[in-house]
Scaffold this motif. Structure first.
Motif, PDB file in Angstrom:
ATOM      1  N   ASP B 353       0.806  -1.227   0.000  1.00 45.83           N
ATOM      2  CA  ASP B 353       0.000   0.000   0.000  1.00 45.83           C
ATOM      3  C   ASP B 353       0.837   1.275   0.000  1.00 45.83           C
ATOM      4  O   ASP B 353       0.289   2.367  -0.194  1.00 45.83           O
ATOM      5  CB  ASP B 353      -0.933   0.025   1.217  1.00 45.83           C
ATOM      6  CG  ASP B 353      -2.287  -0.599   0.902  1.00 45.83           C
ATOM      7  OD1 ASP B 353      -2.482  -1.047  -0.233  1.00 45.83           O
ATOM      8  OD2 ASP B 353      -3.148  -0.628   1.807  1.00 45.83           O
ATOM      9  N   ALA B 354       2.142   1.145   0.221  1.00 49.86           N
ATOM     10  CA  ALA B 354       3.013   2.325   0.280  1.00 49.86           C
ATOM     11  C   ALA B 354       2.902   3.181  -0.975  1.00 49.86           C
ATOM     12  O   ALA B 354       3.070   4.400  -0.915  1.00 49.86           O
ATOM     13  CB  ALA B 354       4.463   1.899   0.485  1.00 49.86           C
ATOM     14  N   PHE B 355       2.568   2.556  -2.123  1.00 48.58           N
ATOM     15  CA  PHE B 355       2.519   3.348  -3.358  1.00 48.58           C
ATOM     16  C   PHE B 355       1.390   4.375  -3.324  1.00 48.58           C
ATOM     17  O   PHE B 355       1.389   5.328  -4.095  1.00 48.58           O
ATOM     18  CB  PHE B 355       2.476   2.454  -4.605  1.00 48.58           C
ATOM     19  CG  PHE B 355       1.116   1.951  -5.023  1.00 48.58           C
ATOM     20  CD1 PHE B 355       0.285   2.712  -5.847  1.00 48.58           C
ATOM     21  CD2 PHE B 355       0.672   0.703  -4.613  1.00 48.58           C
ATOM     22  CE1 PHE B 355      -0.957   2.226  -6.252  1.00 48.58           C
ATOM     23  CE2 PHE B 355      -0.558   0.208  -5.007  1.00 48.58           C
ATOM     24  CZ  PHE B 355      -1.383   0.977  -5.822  1.00 48.58           C
ATOM     25  N   LEU B 356       0.436   4.173  -2.413  1.00 58.28           N
ATOM     26  CA  LEU B 356      -0.672   5.128  -2.267  1.00 58.28           C
ATOM     27  C   LEU B 356      -0.432   6.116  -1.126  1.00 58.28           C
ATOM     28  O   LEU B 356      -1.239   7.026  -0.907  1.00 58.28           O
ATOM     29  CB  LEU B 356      -1.966   4.354  -1.976  1.00 58.28           C
ATOM     30  CG  LEU B 356      -2.438   3.421  -3.097  1.00 58.28           C
ATOM     31  CD1 LEU B 356      -3.491   2.450  -2.582  1.00 58.28           C
ATOM     32  CD2 LEU B 356      -2.983   4.245  -4.267  1.00 58.28           C
ATOM     33  N   MET B 357       0.649   5.947  -0.396  1.00 56.25           N
ATOM     34  CA  MET B 357       0.882   6.717   0.825  1.00 56.25           C
ATOM     35  C   MET B 357       1.811   7.905   0.582  1.00 56.25           C
ATOM     36  O   MET B 357       2.348   8.084  -0.496  1.00 56.25           O
ATOM     37  CB  MET B 357       1.494   5.804   1.904  1.00 56.25           C
ATOM     38  CG  MET B 357       0.631   4.607   2.236  1.00 56.25           C
ATOM     39  SD  MET B 357      -0.880   5.072   3.115  1.00 56.25           S
ATOM     40  CE  MET B 357      -1.706   3.473   3.193  1.00 56.25           C
TER      41      MET B 357
END
Lengths: 379, 379
Positions: B353-357
């Motif tokens: 999910d880091a790519f959205l953070m």
């Protein structure tokens, strides 16, 4: 089953206990039964007994065969037998189906004495500490004042640790393999998804599926498929299946495209046909609840301060469900508490399942450890 | 929604295409619709257009709000807007709901022209390459001969890579974030469990649940709960929830004990109420099937040999579903093929999910990359 290193044909024994067992949840089991197998012979001074504790889906049938035509030996047959790492020529080995199990010990399939019907979902949520207490009563019955060792992998390792904490004088060695002093958040999360798959299966009926003539097969199947992925490592899965296609090309539908799908669905189907859903649920709860440091202000060093056993701790590098770091937490607490511990960080591509596998260095490490134990009583 | 750095209120646009689209599975979509949002202005020479591709559960609503009272902005609003890393003061940004989606583009919820009823399970299994072809038709419609960049995370990154391979002259930059040149065996396995949860839900009815007035809510919920765990990292999960109990003590039943259970069930419920199951199924298949090297003798270097784009590849250390090693496979193939690539190995506790953070180094890396692109056309 003609193996010279097999314990051969074994007969499970049922032990009935009429002494009430007070459980951690506050309830009392007025009487209960434990299904047991033993291999090897208890020596004269009863110093060679080893308790083998099972994990989530295990049972008392650790080694050997149930009949001459039995195709599958016990679940840890590669570990337990004559000349094997846990050598039944020297040790008296005890396997027990835990309370709440569905293989003959008191559990959801047993008759509830208060209703005359099967417990089903009403069987109490037992904990690792409850199991250890019931196993201590079994030890009493067998005349075993002190185990040479208590051994287990995963949830089985948790029982070995709990034994060392709760009955320090009754255990000389604790073998804690591919385990952890408590589950991680991620592990609890995976367990909850597995439970939700079962609990929300329309055939579950609040756990009283037997009364409805149903089995929550779908939920159990999904739970097992997911669990199975997490017990394996990408390395092993990749080597075995890769992206291999069953028919050589994409199907463009939802039937089996990749071989790994076929394998997983087969594992799920097999499990769903054989395992009791209520037992699966309560076993995962026992995992989630295990946290011996909790009663010691969340201080693991304090929790192990009273142990007298020597520890053997082993982890596998590809095990991401019970990662080496989790074993190291235990090792560090033991070292901090000045307790004797041997830690083996093993290499394997088998993930969490490695504790059931035949990796050479692993088998050798356990063999040497038990050789040393055997020397203590001169076997 | 009073944010000076927001693109503000946006209105989705529907584009109808009457040119038949030949799909990878051999079938033909005689006509189709794409739901689109755009932000910023296309410059005079049409050199500042960026296509943002979505992942499994995304859509065309990338940034901004749909109404003054809209509580939630688009899914990549932290990335796209005036002064943001992908700066809409300089770039013309296009978001599109992929074919097979359930947010307005042709998909399982659309009317099948041959039956007059919703496609449901009969909507064809579209692939990443099919999406890219449909997006190329959209580019034609918008008058965009060449994208300044195509960008995406996860399944979105796969589309950026496919663009570079299939339309080398139409893309100057490919931003491939938290992605992989193909799924691992473990990823395929997780996807299959998710699908099986949906396919075996008794409310699924072979995908024609709409005809039965049902929704396979249970299966979708389980699929999402499991997926959600795998998109996060133990580090982040542990920090956020640990073993925190909702009521301070164990319940000894199957209601919420641990806070992480409550969180996961909530995520599952929310998703099951909002997302179409047939779309979920086909999106996971598009993930499984993506393997651009397959057509080049399983040689990724050969697959990228014809690309003309410059690549930006980013991975996150705690992302175990699309691990850094998978991004590095792509980087190594590009380097071997002597293609220009910038690779950023980022630290984050957010897992996939880091790519959205909003991790600072990540945002900064994308910002700098787009600043450099903007200089190419003097913005």
């Amino acid at each position: 089953m003609n193996h010279s290193d097999s314990v051969g044909i074994v007969v499970p024994q049922s032990f009935a206990f009429d002494t009430p067992l007070r459980l951690q949840n506050g309830s009392i089991l007025p009487h209960f039964t434990l299904m047991v197998e033993t291999y090897g012979r208890l020596n004269a001074d009863k110093s060679n007994a080893v308790l083998v504790c099972h994990a989530l889906s295990g049972h008392h049938h650790v080694a050997g065969f149930h009949s001459p035509n039995d195709k599958h030996p016990g679940w840890w047959d590669n570990m337990v037998g004559p000349g094997k790492p846990l050598d039944t020529n020297r040790f008296f080995v005890v396997g027990v189906n835990n309370l709440g199990g569905s293989h003959g010990s008191s559990g959801p399939l047993s008759t509830n004495p208060f209703t005359g019907k099967a417990y089903g979902a009403d069987f109490p949520l037992v904990t690792v500490a409850d199991w250890v207490n019931s196993q201590a009563m079994l030890a009493d019955r067998l005349g075993i004042a002190q185990w040479a060792a208590v051994m287990g992998g995963s949830l089985g390792g948790m029982q070995a640790l709990q034994w060392a904490i709760d009955y320090p004088e009754r255990i000389r060695h604790a073998l804690v393999i591919a385990s952890a002093p408590k589950l991680s958040t991620q592990n609890i999360a995976f367990n909850d998804v597995a439970r939700q798959a079962i609990l929300t299966d329309p055939d579950f009926h609040g756990g009283h599926y037997a009364d409805h003539g149903t089995v929550p097969r779908r939920g159990l199947r999904i739970a097992r498929m997911m669990g199975h992925i997490t017990y394996l490592a990408e390395e092993g899965l990749g080597k075995k299946f890769g992206r291999q296609l069953r028919s050589g090309s994409y199907r463009f539908d939802y039937d089996v495209d990749f071989e790994v799908e076929s394998y997983l669905r087969y594992q799920g189907d097999k499990f769903a046909d054989a395992f009791d859903a209520n037992t699966y649920l309560l076993m995962t709860k026992a995992l989630d609840y295990f946290d011996p440091a909790k009663a010691f202000g969340h201080n693991l060093k304090a929790a192990v301060a009273g142990t007298q056993a020597r520890f053997f701790v082993a982890s596998f590098n590809s095990d991401w469900r019970f990662a080496p770091e989790r074993s190291q937490e235990l090792v560090q607490a033991l070292v901090a508490a000045k307790k004797p511990v041997q830690y083996v960080a093993l290499q394997s591509s088998h993930g969490h399942d490695a504790f059931l596998m035949d990796d050479t260095a692993y088998m050798q490490a356990v063999r040497i450890y038990f050789n040393n134990i055997a020397q203590e009583f001169g076997a």
